[in-house]
Design an enzyme around this catalytic site. Sequence first.
Site, short mmCIF file in Angstrom:
data_model
loop_
_atom_site.label_atom_id
_atom_site.label_comp_id
_atom_site.label_asym_id
_atom_site.label_seq_id
_atom_site.Cartn_x
_atom_site.Cartn_y
_atom_site.Cartn_z
N ASP A 97 -1.70 9.41 9.84
CA ASP A 97 -2.10 8.39 8.70
C ASP A 97 -3.56 7.87 8.92
O ASP A 97 -3.86 7.13 10.13
CB ASP A 97 -1.36 7.36 8.03
CG ASP A 97 -1.97 6.56 6.98
OD1 ASP A 97 -2.28 7.23 5.95
OD2 ASP A 97 -2.34 5.29 7.17
N HIS A 115 -2.93 0.82 11.67
CA HIS A 115 -2.75 -0.54 11.39
C HIS A 115 -1.27 -0.90 11.21
O HIS A 115 -0.49 0.23 11.04
CB HIS A 115 -3.57 -0.99 10.11
CG HIS A 115 -3.60 -0.16 9.00
ND1 HIS A 115 -4.24 0.95 8.77
CD2 HIS A 115 -2.48 0.37 8.05
CE1 HIS A 115 -3.95 1.73 7.72
NE2 HIS A 115 -2.74 1.40 7.54
N HIS A 142 -0.77 11.35 -3.18
CA HIS A 142 -0.44 10.18 -3.66
C HIS A 142 -1.81 9.26 -3.82
O HIS A 142 -1.77 8.37 -4.46
CB HIS A 142 0.55 9.61 -3.06
CG HIS A 142 -0.07 9.21 -1.50
ND1 HIS A 142 -0.62 10.32 -0.79
CD2 HIS A 142 -0.54 8.09 -0.97
CE1 HIS A 142 -0.95 9.70 0.41
NE2 HIS A 142 -1.10 8.51 0.38
N ASP A 143 -2.66 9.76 -3.33
CA ASP A 143 -4.12 8.96 -3.40
C ASP A 143 -4.84 9.57 -4.29
O ASP A 143 -4.87 10.52 -5.08
CB ASP A 143 -4.75 9.38 -1.98
CG ASP A 143 -4.30 8.14 -0.93
OD1 ASP A 143 -3.75 7.18 -1.15
OD2 ASP A 143 -4.16 8.85 0.26
N GLU A 173 -4.36 13.11 8.79
CA GLU A 173 -5.03 12.86 7.51
C GLU A 173 -6.37 12.12 7.69
O GLU A 173 -6.55 11.15 8.00
CB GLU A 173 -3.96 11.78 6.95
CG GLU A 173 -4.37 11.37 5.67
CD GLU A 173 -5.11 10.26 5.04
OE1 GLU A 173 -5.39 10.06 4.05
OE2 GLU A 173 -4.82 9.28 5.96
N ASP A 182 0.87 -1.06 0.11
CA ASP A 182 0.05 -0.05 0.18
C ASP A 182 0.86 1.17 0.16
O ASP A 182 0.72 2.17 0.72
CB ASP A 182 -0.87 -0.13 1.10
CG ASP A 182 -2.07 1.10 1.14
OD1 ASP A 182 -2.18 1.59 0.06
OD2 ASP A 182 -2.64 1.26 2.25
N ARG A 205 2.54 13.27 10.23
CA ARG A 205 1.11 12.98 9.54
C ARG A 205 0.42 11.72 9.95
O ARG A 205 0.85 10.38 9.73
CB ARG A 205 1.42 12.96 8.06
CG ARG A 205 0.17 12.63 7.33
CD ARG A 205 0.62 12.16 5.74
NE ARG A 205 -0.57 11.84 4.77
CZ ARG A 205 -1.20 10.75 4.69
NH1 ARG A 205 -0.52 9.79 5.51
NH2 ARG A 205 -1.84 10.40 3.78
N GLN A 245 -3.05 -5.49 6.43
CA GLN A 245 -2.91 -4.26 7.31
C GLN A 245 -4.08 -4.73 8.49
O GLN A 245 -5.05 -4.45 8.21
CB GLN A 245 -3.19 -3.13 6.41
CG GLN A 245 -2.33 -2.67 5.49
CD GLN A 245 -2.65 -1.57 4.55
OE1 GLN A 245 -3.81 -1.70 3.84
NE2 GLN A 245 -2.21 -0.29 4.44
N ARG A 254 -3.42 3.74 -8.32
CA ARG A 254 -2.92 5.14 -7.74
C ARG A 254 -1.46 5.33 -8.07
O ARG A 254 -0.92 6.26 -8.10
CB ARG A 254 -3.05 4.94 -6.19
CG ARG A 254 -4.62 5.30 -5.74
CD ARG A 254 -4.54 4.99 -4.41
NE ARG A 254 -4.16 3.88 -3.77
CZ ARG A 254 -4.05 3.60 -2.42
NH1 ARG A 254 -4.23 4.45 -1.67
NH2 ARG A 254 -3.58 2.41 -2.08
C1 GLC Z 1 -3.95 7.00 3.80
C2 GLC Z 1 -3.14 7.05 2.74
C3 GLC Z 1 -3.66 5.89 1.77
C4 GLC Z 1 -3.25 4.42 2.45
C5 GLC Z 1 -4.46 4.56 3.58
C6 GLC Z 1 -4.18 3.37 4.45
O1 GLC Z 1 -5.19 7.23 3.68
O2 GLC Z 1 -2.99 8.21 2.30
O3 GLC Z 1 -2.61 5.96 0.68
O4 GLC Z 1 -4.11 3.62 1.40
O5 GLC Z 1 -4.28 5.58 4.67
O6 GLC Z 1 -2.93 3.23 5.34
#
Ligand code: GLC
Length: 642
Positions: free
Chosen positions: A282, A182, A393-394, A324, A139, A280, A250, A515
């Site tokens: 996540d 995770h 990146h998403d 995020e 991922d 950040r 995950q 992506r």
């Molecule tokens: C966040 C990341 C993404 C990832 C997800 C799971 O949203 O930006 O790329 O797939 O978390 O970690």
Amino acid sequence: MADDRVTAASGSVLREHLAGQLGSDPDAPDVLARWDRWGPDLLAGLAEVYPQPGVGERVVELIAAGNAARSPRLRDRDRDRILSPDWFQRPDAIGYAAYADRFADTLNGVSERVGYLRDLGVTYLHLMPLLAPRPGDNDGGYAVMDYGRVRPDLGTMDDLADLATTLHDAGISLTLDLVLNHVATEHAWASAARAGDPKYRDYFLVYPDRREPDAYEASLPEVFPNFAPGNFTWNDDLRGWVWTTFNEWQWDLNWANPDVLCEFIGIILELANRGVDCLRLDAIAFVWKRLGTDCQNQPEVHAITQVLRAAARIAAPSVVFKAEAIVAPRQLVAYLGRGTHAGRVSDLAYHNSLMVQIWSALAAQDARLMAVALSRVPDIPTTTAWGTYLRCHDDIGWAIDDQDCAEIGWNGWAHRSFLSDFYTGSHPASFAQGAAFQQNAVTGDRRVSGTAASLVGLGRAANAEQRQTAIDRLMLAYAMVFGFGGIPLLYMGDELALRNDDDYHLVAEHADDNRWMHRPRMPWDLAEQRHSPDTEVGRTFAGIARLIAVRRSLESLHAAVPTRVHATSNPAVVLFVRRHPSGDLVQAYNVSDSQVSIPAWEIEIHGTGPRIEALSQREMVPVDGRYVLPPYAAWWLTALGH
Ligand code: GLC
């Protein structure tokens, strides 16, 4: 009242404990002063989520150990940042996000490219996940198997610390991801759980049969419906269903377990001591689960963040947090602190809604929905800031609200579907080249992948004129990102108008996840053209560099001041208004490919006098009482003399 007394009493016991742990450290008085300032936040957060005895002591010990290991250099940085807590809010704060390997192969490679970032004016670098991920598909690094190690092909923890020093010397702060929802199935905690260790089994959310998973599923959405349907995965070793919001490899952590909290305080302080300035957080919205809900944005998420933030503030005060949380605006603001959490959780959060509205306005050539949606976003605490962005990146998910649409007579579902058609190139009026990501058969949702340049039409442009129009669109979009207030985050390659990587699927682990089409490698040979004004790359780079330079000169872009968004009598024209003691800033944007005009008073009502357009340094004068905006005009209007 009784609770306050208990907290105060346990606070003074813990303070003693901290003092004992700090011993004769010369900075002990500073740390204790910070305890006095932030300790109550820590205790309040703990009381909300971790009432178990002994957790406070453990956290204090982690803080003391983290602080003891902090280098003199970083302690100096702490002192500097305490004196300039608004460093990330200032107009000269410019962000850049990149994968270390895609940008420069290794961490040492990134150090060698610092000159490029400096030339661009970057002061904040987000390097995408770089701690050791699971082998194979991971991922994009968001499946971490070891938080204490850097991905081996990128370098070592010492290289990370060296890079941080190099960046600091160049005036650049370093952001890293903290993946806390995770871990990878290969992480030692997960292996120990599979081996039958009950301590570690309790780090995860494991259910012996489908009863609870089914009950949760009734209200849970799916994040990756195509490649990871469902939110639970059966594991033979555990003889149970383990919670897996994202991919089956995950495993979601059990944040109700104080051991998990303590592990992460340790990880945060270790990264802080390597020189990381911003973490950040996540997928932070997902960390707390509650039956009958979508298991996002639960109140405990903010209490947990408050504990982590307070611990970092006491041990390593130069560190800030970025949330995020890609969630609805009403919920999003809580990540920057509402009510009792104001100023006590994250300092930064992604402005997902601004990003979505920019793409929506460009496709529809109509900015009315943007004005409605952005006006509804509540103000954020004045000590915090948005991270504004156009691409990351998403994928782009169409977070468009039905009610906002209804307000201008649109149907939310139809508009979302139009945007998916438009940006995947299947709509007849489309200029974009993108791909559908995670088509959801149940909801009809289709998210979109693609680089900014491909989505604004550079890939499909057939001639020089169309290419210029696409660049103008990109500049308009980035003018909004740089002009909104908050730290603008430039996504690697956008400054060079980098197109989709159509070969992304040749890497086996990436093939299923499009992506990767917008995570290309930095083409350094192409970057050579950045100073040639006759090239597409050169024009784009110059445009971004101009936005950066002008932004830095405008005090009114300090993030402490909110942006007010106003529709105008022309659907294609929207105003961003920033009132600031140093002089107001009125931004006017034409999101259409036609020349349009609006009555002069619609701009002048936000301040009087002749206006200089700061990006072009031209004076803007109404013609017959109207301002005439060329296609994709992006004006930053300041009063004469400012
Ligand atoms: C966040 C990341 C993404 C990832 C997800 C799971 O949203 O930006 O790329 O797939 O978390 O970690």
